[in-house]
Design a protein around this motif. Structure first.
Motif, PDB file in Angstrom:
ATOM      1  N   VAL A 165       0.978  -1.130  -0.145  1.00  0.00           N
ATOM      2  CA  VAL A 165      -0.030  -0.066   0.024  1.00  0.00           C
ATOM      3  C   VAL A 165       0.845   1.080  -0.109  1.00  0.00           C
ATOM      4  O   VAL A 165       1.774   1.658   0.947  1.00  0.00           O
ATOM      5  N   PRO A 166       0.751   2.053  -0.992  1.00  0.00           N
ATOM      6  CA  PRO A 166       1.604   3.373  -1.117  1.00  0.00           C
ATOM      7  C   PRO A 166       1.135   4.409   0.109  1.00  0.00           C
ATOM      8  O   PRO A 166       0.008   4.186   0.670  1.00  0.00           O
ATOM      9  N   GLU A 167       1.722   5.406   0.234  1.00  0.00           N
ATOM     10  CA  GLU A 167       1.469   6.178   1.480  1.00  0.00           C
ATOM     11  C   GLU A 167       0.735   7.444   0.679  1.00  0.00           C
ATOM     12  O   GLU A 167       1.291   8.047  -0.275  1.00  0.00           O
ATOM     13  N   PHE A 168      -0.586   7.451   0.824  1.00  0.00           N
ATOM     14  CA  PHE A 168      -1.457   8.523   0.302  1.00  0.00           C
ATOM     15  C   PHE A 168      -1.716   9.697   1.127  1.00  0.00           C
ATOM     16  O   PHE A 168      -2.024  10.773   0.818  1.00  0.00           O
ATOM     17  N   VAL A 169      -1.534   9.493   2.621  1.00  0.00           N
ATOM     18  CA  VAL A 169      -1.682  10.452   3.525  1.00  0.00           C
ATOM     19  C   VAL A 169      -0.538  11.723   3.569  1.00  0.00           C
ATOM     20  O   VAL A 169       0.148  11.471   4.314  1.00  0.00           O
ATOM     21  N   GLU A 170      -0.298  12.298   2.491  1.00  0.00           N
ATOM     22  CA  GLU A 170       0.663  13.496   2.548  1.00  0.00           C
ATOM     23  C   GLU A 170       0.033  14.735   1.618  1.00  0.00           C
ATOM     24  O   GLU A 170      -0.875  14.539   0.829  1.00  0.00           O
ATOM     25  N   GLY A 171       0.661  15.528   1.776  1.00  0.00           N
ATOM     26  CA  GLY A 171      -0.228  16.919   1.203  1.00  0.00           C
ATOM     27  C   GLY A 171      -1.577  17.007   1.400  1.00  0.00           C
ATOM     28  O   GLY A 171      -1.840  16.783   2.575  1.00  0.00           O
ATOM     29  N   ASP A 172      -2.164  17.650   0.292  1.00  0.00           N
ATOM     30  CA  ASP A 172      -3.655  17.983   0.479  1.00  0.00           C
ATOM     31  C   ASP A 172      -4.422  16.429   0.243  1.00  0.00           C
ATOM     32  O   ASP A 172      -5.327  16.526  -0.604  1.00  0.00           O
ATOM     33  N   TRP A 173      -4.200  15.398   0.983  1.00  0.00           N
ATOM     34  CA  TRP A 173      -4.650  14.191   0.764  1.00  0.00           C
ATOM     35  C   TRP A 173      -6.334  14.288   0.754  1.00  0.00           C
ATOM     36  O   TRP A 173      -6.903  13.121   0.043  1.00  0.00           O
ATOM     37  N   ARG A 174      -6.839  14.983   1.690  1.00  0.00           N
ATOM     38  CA  ARG A 174      -8.374  15.217   1.921  1.00  0.00           C
ATOM     39  C   ARG A 174      -9.039  15.442   0.414  1.00  0.00           C
ATOM     40  O   ARG A 174     -10.020  14.938   0.124  1.00  0.00           O
ATOM     41  N   ALA A 175      -8.615  16.608  -0.056  1.00  0.00           N
ATOM     42  CA  ALA A 175      -8.872  17.001  -1.301  1.00  0.00           C
ATOM     43  C   ALA A 175      -8.749  15.927  -2.391  1.00  0.00           C
ATOM     44  O   ALA A 175      -9.371  15.668  -3.443  1.00  0.00           O
ATOM     45  N   ARG A 176      -7.543  15.341  -2.306  1.00  0.00           N
ATOM     46  CA  ARG A 176      -7.251  14.303  -3.352  1.00  0.00           C
ATOM     47  C   ARG A 176      -7.909  12.992  -3.407  1.00  0.00           C
ATOM     48  O   ARG A 176      -8.271  12.262  -4.415  1.00  0.00           O
TER      49      ARG A 176
END
Length: 190
Positions: free
Chosen positions: A66-77
């Motif tokens: 599983v890649p790390e998605f929880v970075e930057g503006d992850w909520r909008a992404r």
């Protein structure tokens, strides 16, 4: 019968505010999905959305690491990725024939992601003190599908053993229990 894309649009529209409501200081909190904390479950849900978009387009999906998605503006992404998922399932023919390496009917595969969006949105809402009530049409679609898949999902260790529910439990509570979740789960007090 509603199209999978319409149901996914509804489910994604209910999941996105839950993810938007997660504070960074809650990312290490436990969830009802016992093998995941909040961060890991958000990453898993992103992976599900991305991979099931590929399955709708009859492309290869990678459910490995599983890649790390929880970075930057992850909520909008998340909202952006969910919109791409809906669009992929709205494409002509996406919900027809078979999809995925297991050769399952496309509607069954669509139901799988619909179930994940719904159940994991509840997991995340419950873990972070938010409310979540699924849409009735979404629940009517995924309830029978999850019931049919439950034995295979338990064998694959995707579902836990069914959790007992009290008499009078509603359809969503029964469905959560079917997946091995305690519908009454609350985060431990700190």
């Amino acid at each position: 019968m509603k199209k999978i894309s319409e149901l996914l649009e509804t489910a994604a529209g209910q999941a996105a505010p839950v993810l938007a409501g997660i504070d960074d200081d809650r990312l290490a909190d436990p969830t009802p999905c016992t093998e995941y904390d909040v961060r890991a479950l958000v990453n898993h849900l992103f992976q599900v959305v991305v991979n099931f978009r590929a399955l709708a387009a009859r492309e290869e999906a990678d459910f490995g690491e599983v890649p790390e998605f929880v970075e930057g503006d992850w909520r909008a992404r998340f909202g952006e990725e969910a919109a791409k998922l809906v669009a992929a399932w709205a494409a002509p023919g996406a919900d027809e024939g078979t999809a995925g390496a297991m050769g399952l009917p496309a509607r069954t595969v669509g139901n799988m992601v619909l179930g994940d969006l719904t159940v994991h949105a509840w997991d995340l809402a419950r873990a972070t003190g938010q409310e979540f009530v699924p849409d009735e049409a979404v629940l009517a679609e995924i309830g029978p599908g999850l019931a049919a898949m439950a034995p295979m999902a338990r064998e694959a260790k995707v579902f836990g053993e069914p959790c007992p529910v009290p008499d009078g439990a509603g359809p969503f509570e029964q469905m959560l229990a079917l997946t091995g979740r305690d519908p009454g789960w609350r985060p431990p007090r700190t």
